[in-house]
Design a protein around this motif. Sequence first.
Motif, PDB file in Angstrom:
ATOM      1  N   TYR A   1       0.832  -1.201   0.000  1.00 35.72           N
ATOM      2  CA  TYR A   1       0.000   0.000   0.000  1.00 35.72           C
ATOM      3  C   TYR A   1       0.862   1.244   0.000  1.00 35.72           C
ATOM      4  O   TYR A   1       1.890   1.303   0.666  1.00 35.72           O
ATOM      5  N   GLU A   2       0.397   2.255  -0.734  1.00 33.54           N
ATOM      6  CA  GLU A   2       1.120   3.513  -0.845  1.00 33.54           C
ATOM      7  C   GLU A   2       1.036   4.345   0.432  1.00 33.54           C
ATOM      8  O   GLU A   2       1.936   5.118   0.722  1.00 33.54           O
ATOM      9  N   GLY A   3      -0.067   4.237   1.156  1.00 32.30           N
ATOM     10  CA  GLY A   3      -0.225   5.050   2.345  1.00 32.30           C
ATOM     11  C   GLY A   3      -1.566   4.838   3.015  1.00 32.30           C
ATOM     12  O   GLY A   3      -2.314   3.915   2.684  1.00 32.30           O
ATOM     13  N   TRP A   4      -1.864   5.720   3.965  1.00 30.53           N
ATOM     14  CA  TRP A   4      -3.035   5.578   4.820  1.00 30.53           C
ATOM     15  C   TRP A   4      -4.342   5.531   4.036  1.00 30.53           C
ATOM     16  O   TRP A   4      -5.241   4.792   4.400  1.00 30.53           O
ATOM     17  N   LEU A   5      -4.461   6.305   2.975  1.00 31.79           N
ATOM     18  CA  LEU A   5      -5.725   6.355   2.255  1.00 31.79           C
ATOM     19  C   LEU A   5      -6.042   5.016   1.594  1.00 31.79           C
ATOM     20  O   LEU A   5      -7.177   4.533   1.668  1.00 31.79           O
ATOM     21  N   ALA A   6      -5.055   4.396   0.994  1.00 32.98           N
ATOM     22  CA  ALA A   6      -5.260   3.076   0.390  1.00 32.98           C
ATOM     23  C   ALA A   6      -5.636   2.052   1.464  1.00 32.98           C
ATOM     24  O   ALA A   6      -6.486   1.181   1.233  1.00 32.98           O
ATOM     25  N   ILE A   7      -5.038   2.176   2.636  1.00 35.49           N
ATOM     26  CA  ILE A   7      -5.356   1.259   3.732  1.00 35.49           C
ATOM     27  C   ILE A   7      -6.771   1.514   4.233  1.00 35.49           C
ATOM     28  O   ILE A   7      -7.520   0.576   4.501  1.00 35.49           O
ATOM     29  N   GLU A   8      -7.146   2.786   4.336  1.00 38.09           N
ATOM     30  CA  GLU A   8      -8.519   3.098   4.752  1.00 38.09           C
ATOM     31  C   GLU A   8      -9.517   2.461   3.791  1.00 38.09           C
ATOM     32  O   GLU A   8     -10.478   1.825   4.214  1.00 38.09           O
ATOM     33  N   TRP A   9      -9.297   2.612   2.499  1.00 38.81           N
ATOM     34  CA  TRP A   9     -10.213   2.037   1.505  1.00 38.81           C
ATOM     35  C   TRP A   9     -10.266   0.519   1.630  1.00 38.81           C
ATOM     36  O   TRP A   9     -11.332  -0.074   1.551  1.00 38.81           O
ATOM     37  N   GLU A  10      -9.101  -0.092   1.827  1.00 39.55           N
ATOM     38  CA  GLU A  10      -9.060  -1.554   1.965  1.00 39.55           C
ATOM     39  C   GLU A  10      -9.836  -2.001   3.201  1.00 39.55           C
ATOM     40  O   GLU A  10     -10.620  -2.951   3.147  1.00 39.55           O
ATOM     41  N   LEU A  11      -9.622  -1.331   4.313  1.00 34.46           N
ATOM     42  CA  LEU A  11     -10.329  -1.696   5.536  1.00 34.46           C
ATOM     43  C   LEU A  11     -11.832  -1.497   5.392  1.00 34.46           C
ATOM     44  O   LEU A  11     -12.614  -2.344   5.839  1.00 34.46           O
ATOM     45  N   ARG A  12     -12.235  -0.425   4.763  1.00 34.04           N
ATOM     46  CA  ARG A  12     -13.664  -0.189   4.555  1.00 34.04           C
ATOM     47  C   ARG A  12     -14.252  -1.288   3.679  1.00 34.04           C
ATOM     48  O   ARG A  12     -15.365  -1.757   3.935  1.00 34.04           O
ATOM     49  N   SER A  13     -13.512  -1.733   2.677  1.00 29.80           N
ATOM     50  CA  SER A  13     -14.002  -2.811   1.814  1.00 29.80           C
ATOM     51  C   SER A  13     -14.077  -4.139   2.562  1.00 29.80           C
ATOM     52  O   SER A  13     -14.822  -5.029   2.164  1.00 29.80           O
ATOM     53  N   ARG A  14     -13.311  -4.257   3.650  1.00 29.22           N
ATOM     54  CA  ARG A  14     -13.316  -5.472   4.470  1.00 29.22           C
ATOM     55  C   ARG A  14     -14.309  -5.392   5.630  1.00 29.22           C
ATOM     56  O   ARG A  14     -14.284  -6.235   6.518  1.00 29.22           O
ATOM     57  N   GLY A  15     -15.157  -4.378   5.621  1.00 23.18           N
ATOM     58  CA  GLY A  15     -16.192  -4.291   6.638  1.00 23.18           C
ATOM     59  C   GLY A  15     -15.851  -3.455   7.855  1.00 23.18           C
ATOM     60  O   GLY A  15     -16.413  -3.664   8.929  1.00 23.18           O
ATOM     61  N   PHE A  16     -14.927  -2.520   7.707  1.00 23.12           N
ATOM     62  CA  PHE A  16     -14.570  -1.612   8.793  1.00 23.12           C
ATOM     63  C   PHE A  16     -14.970  -0.184   8.409  1.00 23.12           C
ATOM     64  O   PHE A  16     -14.110   0.645   8.079  1.00 23.12           O
ATOM     65  N   PRO A  17     -16.247   0.136   8.431  1.00 22.18           N
ATOM     66  CA  PRO A  17     -16.683   1.467   8.007  1.00 22.18           C
ATOM     67  C   PRO A  17     -16.140   2.588   8.885  1.00 22.18           C
ATOM     68  O   PRO A  17     -16.032   3.732   8.436  1.00 22.18           O
ATOM     69  N   ARG A  18     -15.765   2.285  10.126  1.00 26.72           N
ATOM     70  CA  ARG A  18     -15.243   3.313  11.031  1.00 26.72           C
ATOM     71  C   ARG A  18     -13.815   3.727  10.692  1.00 26.72           C
ATOM     72  O   ARG A  18     -13.290   4.676  11.267  1.00 26.72           O
ATOM     73  N   ALA A  19     -13.187   3.065   9.744  1.00 29.00           N
ATOM     74  CA  ALA A  19     -11.824   3.441   9.369  1.00 29.00           C
ATOM     75  C   ALA A  19     -11.769   4.909   8.981  1.00 29.00           C
ATOM     76  O   ALA A  19     -10.822   5.616   9.340  1.00 29.00           O
ATOM     77  N   LYS A  20     -12.770   5.392   8.274  1.00 30.96           N
ATOM     78  CA  LYS A  20     -12.790   6.805   7.854  1.00 30.96           C
ATOM     79  C   LYS A  20     -12.745   7.733   9.061  1.00 30.96           C
ATOM     80  O   LYS A  20     -11.961   8.675   9.103  1.00 30.96           O
ATOM     81  N   LEU A  21     -13.541   7.449  10.064  1.00 37.92           N
ATOM     82  CA  LEU A  21     -13.584   8.273  11.270  1.00 37.92           C
ATOM     83  C   LEU A  21     -12.288   8.150  12.073  1.00 37.92           C
ATOM     84  O   LEU A  21     -11.712   9.145  12.509  1.00 37.92           O
ATOM     85  N   LEU A  22     -11.816   6.954  12.249  1.00 38.94           N
ATOM     86  CA  LEU A  22     -10.660   6.730  13.108  1.00 38.94           C
ATOM     87  C   LEU A  22      -9.344   7.147  12.456  1.00 38.94           C
ATOM     88  O   LEU A  22      -8.366   7.396  13.142  1.00 38.94           O
ATOM     89  N   PHE A  23      -9.323   7.241  11.130  1.00 39.29           N
ATOM     90  CA  PHE A  23      -8.118   7.706  10.446  1.00 39.29           C
ATOM     91  C   PHE A  23      -8.126   9.220  10.282  1.00 39.29           C
ATOM     92  O   PHE A  23      -7.248   9.781   9.660  1.00 39.29           O
ATOM     93  N   ASP A  24      -9.098   9.882  10.845  1.00 40.43           N
ATOM     94  CA  ASP A  24      -9.194  11.343  10.734  1.00 40.43           C
ATOM     95  C   ASP A  24      -8.300  11.993  11.788  1.00 40.43           C
ATOM     96  O   ASP A  24      -8.755  12.722  12.664  1.00 40.43           O
ATOM     97  N   ASN A  25      -7.010  11.718  11.699  1.00 42.17           N
ATOM     98  CA  ASN A  25      -6.023  12.191  12.657  1.00 42.17           C
ATOM     99  C   ASN A  25      -4.677  12.260  11.938  1.00 42.17           C
ATOM    100  O   ASN A  25      -4.213  11.238  11.402  1.00 42.17           O
ATOM    101  N   ASP A  26      -4.065  13.413  11.910  1.00 45.26           N
ATOM    102  CA  ASP A  26      -2.812  13.579  11.170  1.00 45.26           C
ATOM    103  C   ASP A  26      -1.696  12.676  11.680  1.00 45.26           C
ATOM    104  O   ASP A  26      -0.915  12.148  10.889  1.00 45.26           O
ATOM    105  N   ARG A  27      -1.597  12.493  12.989  1.00 48.90           N
ATOM    106  CA  ARG A  27      -0.528  11.630  13.523  1.00 48.90           C
ATOM    107  C   ARG A  27      -0.730  10.178  13.102  1.00 48.90           C
ATOM    108  O   ARG A  27       0.235   9.481  12.789  1.00 48.90           O
ATOM    109  N   VAL A  28      -1.966   9.729  13.105  1.00 52.54           N
ATOM    110  CA  VAL A  28      -2.277   8.367  12.673  1.00 52.54           C
ATOM    111  C   VAL A  28      -1.896   8.217  11.202  1.00 52.54           C
ATOM    112  O   VAL A  28      -1.242   7.242  10.811  1.00 52.54           O
TER     113      VAL A  28
END
Length: 90
Positions: A42-69
């Motif tokens: 994966y290139e970075g956090w956004l690709a991981i967020e999309w992957e997690l959301r596709s795997r049934g983790f809809p909260r990834a968008k909310l929980l990745f809303d942090n610059d340090r993360v």
Amino acid sequence: MHSHIGPTFYMLSAKARGKGVSRERDVHMWREAGKLAASGDYEGWLAIEWELRSRGFPRAKLLFDNDRVREKLDDICRRAREQRADANRT
């Protein structure tokens, strides 16, 4: 590659905690995020967020809303890709 993502990943906002979603599910999501980042696929956090959301983790968008993360995930991804590139050169 060490993919421990640290306590920053486990800090949830009051808004996020108020949703009643299981902390265990969030911890599982963070572990998956660390594994995905350390894979070098994966290139970075956004690709991981999309992957997690596709795997049934809809909260990834909310929980990745942090610059340090996001920075930490990007760093793990970068290191994993560099390590893979170095291994492929030898």
